[in-house]
Design an enzyme around this catalytic site. Structure first.
Site, PDB file in Angstrom:
ATOM      1  N   ASP A  57       0.848  -1.191   0.000  1.00 57.48           N
ATOM      2  CA  ASP A  57       0.000   0.000   0.000  1.00 57.48           C
ATOM      3  C   ASP A  57       0.886   1.246   0.000  1.00 57.48           C
ATOM      4  OD1 ASP A  57       0.932   0.116   2.651  1.00 57.48           O
ATOM      5  OD2 ASP A  57      -0.827  -0.947   3.378  1.00 57.48           O
ATOM      6  N   ASP A  59       1.268   5.182   1.554  1.00 56.22           N
ATOM      7  CA  ASP A  59       0.849   6.181   2.540  1.00 56.22           C
ATOM      8  C   ASP A  59       1.440   7.531   2.176  1.00 56.22           C
ATOM      9  OD1 ASP A  59      -0.588   4.331   4.040  1.00 56.22           O
ATOM     10  OD2 ASP A  59       1.164   3.775   5.227  1.00 56.22           O
ATOM     11  N   ASP A 136      10.319   4.273  13.129  1.00 49.71           N
ATOM     12  CA  ASP A 136      11.000   3.192  13.841  1.00 49.71           C
ATOM     13  C   ASP A 136      12.406   2.906  13.312  1.00 49.71           C
ATOM     14  OD1 ASP A 136      10.018   2.219  11.434  1.00 49.71           O
ATOM     15  OD2 ASP A 136       8.772   0.661  12.339  1.00 49.71           O
TER      16      ASP A 136
END
Length: 409
Positions: A57, A59, A136
């Protein structure tokens, strides 16, 4: 690397093409840019495109606030309580997620309630540099700028991609306490991408692995399912076992060599094009424990098998709030494997051959027979019988009840 002096790679020096980006995602990026907002492709999609992989996907990150995004798109809906996200919906239930750049809050911006601190971190809008710093791993902090088609690297992610190294942004000892699920994600990315973990990640996992038990069960559940979807469940859970993470990750899962070998076989099945279902994954996780849990007196006892299957599956499903339908399917797969393992000639075999769950149970049993080769002849025998059984749902017609009326006298 100093985040205020990022590396900017022009279009001529990287491999990302707009042809590789989803058409609707491009529409959103271009409209945001046209109205004067920063519009970046962010996170894993940039990483995957640079590695020559097709992202699952896409983002988008922007400096537009959620309310500003909503004004630009009629098909936009805002979601979330602690941090508002814009979901832009397209045909076919497609959703493009647009997030405003975030940053870590200042000390005076933190709530009085200490327990809300980590949740509150998501509430503060920031700059692209600050947004990259709160992610992260460095390889997930790369941005693609639709304004000039460049790639922006604030934290050295491009170098880590080139060297196939997974590096935590900041101190792993701190970042893993903030979010324990990052420990599992570190193993997942290393296995999926074939990257090496930095030594400080191993030390942080050793110190903080018990915190996995405090993570939200819904997040752990989703991460585990992602392992199966990415065909890496066996390899990741094997490494989690070696690092002592399994007792805190999946409390009821023993993680034996045979159990993990079965997951590796299941990953091969998924890689061959067979879609993975959560019920099938759960049954595979606990098949070895289930099959070896019977005493010699109960090895052919279907009542004992039902009790064992309920005990094992219910504990897992209750902890992870898994729907009863999925729990029922996983239990039926275990019971089917029990019937297959005890052999042929038992009562109600004909009905079992025509049961709708039997072909799926046979698939799982065949994978199990590859782990325990002594079961291969039995699996082949059952396969022949099941393939030769009637496939239609032919139900015998019940005789019609007759109404016997008393003759009037």
């Amino acid at each position: 690397m100093n985040a205020s002096n990022p590396i900017i790679v022009p279009r001529s020096q990287h491999c990302i093409s707009r042809k590789q980006i989803d058409v609707d995602t491009l529409k959103v990026l271009n409209r945001l840019h046209r109205y004067g907002f920063k519009a970046y492709l962010v996170g894993g999609s940039v990483r995957d495109l640079l590695l020559g992989r097709q992202p699952k996907d896409f983002d988008i990150g922007t400096d537009a606030t959620p309310s500003q995004v909503r004004k630009l798109f009629r098909n936009c809906f805002l979601v979330g309580r602690r941090f508002r996200l814009a979901h832009i919906r397209f045909a076919g239930n497609k959703v493009i997620e647009v997030a405003t750049f975030r940053r870590q809050p200042e000390e005076n911006e933190l709530p009085d309630n200490q327990e809300d601190h980590f949740h509150f971190v998501q509430n503060v809008f920031g700059s692209p540099e600050e947004d990259a710093a709160r992610r992260d791993f460095t390889i997930n902090a790369l941005f693609y700028n639709i304004a000039d088609f460049s790639v922006i690297d604030f934290l050295g992610g491009l170098k880590d991609l080139e060297e196939k190294r997974l590096k935590v942004i900041g101190d792993p000892q701190v970042r893993f306490v903030e979010d324990p699920v990052r420990m599992l994600r570190a193993i997942e990315f290393a296995v999926r991408l074939g990257f090496d973990l930095e030594e400080n990640i191993y030390r942080a996992i050793e110190n903080h692995r018990s915190l996995l038990a405090t993570a939200a069960p819904a997040r752990i559940r989703e991460e585990i399912i992602e392992l199966f979807r990415h065909k890496i469940s066996g390899a990741v859970l094997r490494q989690c076992r070696e690092l002592g993470m399994l007792p805190y990750l999946l409390a009821g899962y023993p993680g034996t060599d045979e159990g993990i070998a079965l997951l590796a076989k299941l990953d091969q099945r998924t890689a061959a094009g067979m879609p993975i279902e959560e019920s099938f994954a759960i049954a595979a996780l606990y098949l070895r424990l289930f099959m070896d849990s019977f005493s010699p007196a109960d090895k052919n006892n279907i009542t004992a098998a039902l009790h064992q299957a309920n005990e094992i599956i219910s504990a897992h499903c209750r902890y992870f709030s898994i729907a009863s339908g999925i729990r029922h399917q996983a239990r039926e797969l275990l019971i089917g494997c029990f019937r297959l393992a005890r052999g042929r000639g038992f009562r109600a075999e004909k009905r079992f051959l025509q049961h709708p769950f039997t072909p799926k149970a046979l698939e799982l049993f065949c994978l199990w027979s590859q782990v325990r080769p002594e079961l291969i002849p039995l699996a082949q025998n059952w396969s022949t019988a099941i393939n030769n059984s009637p496939t239609g749902k032919q139900q015998s017609r019940r005789p019609r009840k007759r109404n016997y009326r008393k003759k009037s006298k």
